[in-house]
Design a protein around this motif. Structure first.
Motif, PDB file in Angstrom:
ATOM      1  N   LEU A 147      39.042   6.045 -13.177  1.00 50.01           N
ATOM      2  CA  LEU A 147      38.135   7.191 -13.246  1.00 50.01           C
ATOM      3  C   LEU A 147      38.611   8.305 -12.325  1.00 50.01           C
ATOM      4  O   LEU A 147      38.645   9.489 -12.716  1.00 50.01           O
ATOM      5  CB  LEU A 147      36.728   6.736 -12.853  1.00 50.01           C
ATOM      6  N   TYR A 148      39.010   7.939 -11.132  1.00 45.55           N
ATOM      7  CA  TYR A 148      39.526   8.923 -10.177  1.00 45.55           C
ATOM      8  C   TYR A 148      40.778   9.607 -10.717  1.00 45.55           C
ATOM      9  O   TYR A 148      40.906  10.842 -10.673  1.00 45.55           O
ATOM     10  CB  TYR A 148      39.834   8.244  -8.840  1.00 45.55           C
ATOM     11  N   LEU A 149      41.717   8.825 -11.239  1.00 45.14           N
ATOM     12  CA  LEU A 149      42.968   9.396 -11.747  1.00 45.14           C
ATOM     13  C   LEU A 149      42.722  10.335 -12.916  1.00 45.14           C
ATOM     14  O   LEU A 149      43.342  11.404 -13.020  1.00 45.14           O
ATOM     15  CB  LEU A 149      43.919   8.266 -12.157  1.00 45.14           C
ATOM     16  N   VAL A 150      41.825   9.947 -13.817  1.00 44.88           N
ATOM     17  CA  VAL A 150      41.512  10.789 -14.978  1.00 44.88           C
ATOM     18  C   VAL A 150      40.904  12.113 -14.534  1.00 44.88           C
ATOM     19  O   VAL A 150      41.265  13.189 -15.034  1.00 44.88           O
ATOM     20  CB  VAL A 150      40.558  10.051 -15.938  1.00 44.88           C
ATOM     21  N   LEU A 151      40.007  12.056 -13.581  1.00 42.28           N
ATOM     22  CA  LEU A 151      39.286  13.267 -13.167  1.00 42.28           C
ATOM     23  C   LEU A 151      40.100  14.173 -12.256  1.00 42.28           C
ATOM     24  O   LEU A 151      39.938  15.388 -12.277  1.00 42.28           O
ATOM     25  CB  LEU A 151      37.988  12.870 -12.465  1.00 42.28           C
ATOM     26  N   PHE A 152      40.993  13.582 -11.440  1.00 40.40           N
ATOM     27  CA  PHE A 152      41.706  14.384 -10.445  1.00 40.40           C
ATOM     28  C   PHE A 152      43.189  14.588 -10.730  1.00 40.40           C
ATOM     29  O   PHE A 152      43.759  15.576 -10.287  1.00 40.40           O
ATOM     30  CB  PHE A 152      41.559  13.739  -9.063  1.00 40.40           C
ATOM     31  N   ASP A 153      43.823  13.657 -11.447  1.00 40.70           N
ATOM     32  CA  ASP A 153      45.284  13.701 -11.537  1.00 40.70           C
ATOM     33  C   ASP A 153      45.854  13.825 -12.952  1.00 40.70           C
ATOM     34  O   ASP A 153      47.072  13.787 -13.116  1.00 40.70           O
ATOM     35  CB  ASP A 153      45.885  12.439 -10.893  1.00 40.70           C
TER      36      ASP A 153
ATOM     37  N   HIS B 272      41.587  19.642 -15.459  1.00 44.42           N
ATOM     38  CA  HIS B 272      40.933  20.784 -14.809  1.00 44.42           C
ATOM     39  C   HIS B 272      39.415  20.616 -14.730  1.00 44.42           C
ATOM     40  O   HIS B 272      38.653  21.545 -15.007  1.00 44.42           O
ATOM     41  CB  HIS B 272      41.276  22.092 -15.532  1.00 44.42           C
ATOM     42  N   VAL B 273      38.984  19.427 -14.366  1.00 44.03           N
ATOM     43  CA  VAL B 273      37.568  19.159 -14.150  1.00 44.03           C
ATOM     44  C   VAL B 273      37.170  19.821 -12.830  1.00 44.03           C
ATOM     45  O   VAL B 273      37.885  19.665 -11.833  1.00 44.03           O
ATOM     46  CB  VAL B 273      37.288  17.646 -14.082  1.00 44.03           C
TER      47      VAL B 273
ATOM     48  N   LEU C 286      32.209  18.448  -9.828  1.00 45.61           N
ATOM     49  CA  LEU C 286      31.818  17.513 -10.874  1.00 45.61           C
ATOM     50  C   LEU C 286      32.589  16.200 -10.741  1.00 45.61           C
ATOM     51  O   LEU C 286      32.005  15.111 -10.795  1.00 45.61           O
ATOM     52  CB  LEU C 286      32.062  18.133 -12.250  1.00 45.61           C
ATOM     53  N   ALA C 287      33.907  16.313 -10.560  1.00 41.56           N
ATOM     54  CA  ALA C 287      34.737  15.113 -10.409  1.00 41.56           C
ATOM     55  C   ALA C 287      34.313  14.310  -9.187  1.00 41.56           C
ATOM     56  O   ALA C 287      34.206  13.074  -9.241  1.00 41.56           O
ATOM     57  CB  ALA C 287      36.210  15.515 -10.292  1.00 41.56           C
ATOM     58  N   THR C 288      34.059  15.005  -8.089  1.00 39.42           N
ATOM     59  CA  THR C 288      33.646  14.326  -6.862  1.00 39.42           C
ATOM     60  C   THR C 288      32.312  13.619  -7.050  1.00 39.42           C
ATOM     61  O   THR C 288      32.143  12.456  -6.653  1.00 39.42           O
ATOM     62  CB  THR C 288      33.539  15.332  -5.702  1.00 39.42           C
ATOM     63  N   GLY C 289      31.355  14.293  -7.650  1.00 34.60           N
ATOM     64  CA  GLY C 289      30.041  13.685  -7.882  1.00 34.60           C
ATOM     65  C   GLY C 289      30.133  12.437  -8.742  1.00 34.60           C
ATOM     66  O   GLY C 289      29.454  11.438  -8.474  1.00 34.60           O
ATOM     67  N   ILE C 290      30.979  12.476  -9.768  1.00 38.14           N
ATOM     68  CA  ILE C 290      31.137  11.317 -10.661  1.00 38.14           C
ATOM     69  C   ILE C 290      31.752  10.143  -9.908  1.00 38.14           C
ATOM     70  O   ILE C 290      31.252   9.013  -9.967  1.00 38.14           O
ATOM     71  CB  ILE C 290      31.995  11.690 -11.886  1.00 38.14           C
ATOM     72  N   VAL C 291      32.845  10.392  -9.192  1.00 36.08           N
ATOM     73  CA  VAL C 291      33.543   9.311  -8.484  1.00 36.08           C
ATOM     74  C   VAL C 291      32.666   8.726  -7.381  1.00 36.08           C
ATOM     75  O   VAL C 291      32.579   7.495  -7.229  1.00 36.08           O
ATOM     76  CB  VAL C 291      34.881   9.817  -7.905  1.00 36.08           C
ATOM     77  N   VAL C 292      31.997   9.579  -6.625  1.00 32.23           N
ATOM     78  CA  VAL C 292      31.147   9.096  -5.535  1.00 32.23           C
ATOM     79  C   VAL C 292      29.959   8.317  -6.099  1.00 32.23           C
ATOM     80  O   VAL C 292      29.595   7.247  -5.588  1.00 32.23           O
ATOM     81  CB  VAL C 292      30.671  10.261  -4.649  1.00 32.23           C
ATOM     82  N   GLY C 293      29.349   8.836  -7.158  1.00 34.74           N
ATOM     83  CA  GLY C 293      28.221   8.135  -7.769  1.00 34.74           C
ATOM     84  C   GLY C 293      28.626   6.772  -8.295  1.00 34.74           C
ATOM     85  O   GLY C 293      27.924   5.771  -8.071  1.00 34.74           O
ATOM     86  N   TRP C 294      29.768   6.715  -8.967  1.00 40.67           N
ATOM     87  CA  TRP C 294      30.246   5.441  -9.528  1.00 40.67           C
ATOM     88  C   TRP C 294      30.575   4.444  -8.414  1.00 40.67           C
ATOM     89  O   TRP C 294      30.208   3.272  -8.474  1.00 40.67           O
ATOM     90  CB  TRP C 294      31.479   5.681 -10.392  1.00 40.67           C
ATOM     91  N   THR C 295      31.272   4.934  -7.383  1.00 39.87           N
ATOM     92  CA  THR C 295      31.651   4.071  -6.261  1.00 39.87           C
ATOM     93  C   THR C 295      30.421   3.546  -5.525  1.00 39.87           C
ATOM     94  O   THR C 295      30.376   2.372  -5.109  1.00 39.87           O
ATOM     95  CB  THR C 295      32.549   4.841  -5.282  1.00 39.87           C
TER      96      THR C 295
END
Length: 205
Positions: free
Chosen positions: A81-87, A91-92, A96-105
């Motif tokens: 999920l992190y790689l898809v959103l950030f790497d 261009h997320v 938004l990317a941070t909120g998704i990764v932090v929420g999931w984690t």
């Protein structure tokens, strides 16, 4: 944990990261907290009776193929999920990317307190559980009610305190009697190691 506990912890963790980074108060920061709050219950889509499965069309289908607290609660999915959103160059927006990764984690982090634990290193058949049995917190148990209340109070207090410290000086002066308590809370949460880790991961809203 039930969805309200997960949502509260997702928001609280996102707030803690923002404070640790001394992030400015912007709509993006507020949106990141809201996204973490919303996303945090989603890994429980692997359970047919979860709030997410019951409120998302065809959500319960996932639980027919994935055992509860395995794949969706794993480090592997979190990393993907992190790689898809950030790497991956999609261009997320960072907030938004941070909120998704932090929420999931945040979801599997707090589920580590459950007696069942989580299969964190899926597909390895290793279940990570509380090291001390009496520290385990059952779903919808009195322990969960207490921890949810503590998290909610913490999230509200942290958000209000951080907002208070960013008010104009003249306004802060009117509430100077609470300033020492507010300052102590923010100082306690401003963890350098957490800020460094989040900057390394580009988790800046």
């Amino acid at each position: 944990m039930i969805h309200t506990t997960h949502a509260a912890f997702g928001a609280a963790l996102m707030e803690t990261i923002l404070v640790a980074e001394h992030a400015p108060i912007t709509w993006q920061a507020a949106a990141a907290v809201a996204v973490a709050f919303t996303v945090a219950p989603f890994p429980d889509i692997d359970h047919p009776e979860s709030w997410v499965s019951r409120h998302i069309p065809f959500g319960s289908v996932v639980s027919m193929f994935i055992r509860h607290r395995t794949l969706t609660h794993s480090l592997a999915v979190t990393v993907v999920l992190y790689l898809v959103l950030f790497d991956m160059g999609f261009h997320v927006p960072t907030w938004l990317a941070t909120g998704i990764v932090v929420g999931w984690t945040s979801h599997w982090l707090i589920d580590l307190l459950n007696p069942m634990g989580v299969q964190l290193f899926y597909p390895l058949l290793i279940w990570v559980r509380p090291p001390i049995p009496w520290l385990a917190i059952g779903v919808e148990s009195p322990g969960e009610v207490i921890i949810r209340l503590v998290i909610q109070v913490y999230a509200v207090a942290l958000g209000a305190s951080y907002g208070f410290l960013h008010l104009p000086g003249s306004v802060r002066e009117t509430g100077r009697f609470v300033l020492p308590y507010v300052s102590r809370l923010i100082e306690a949460v401003s963890l350098p190691w957490l800020a460094d880790a989040c900057r390394w991961l580009h988790l800046t809203a």
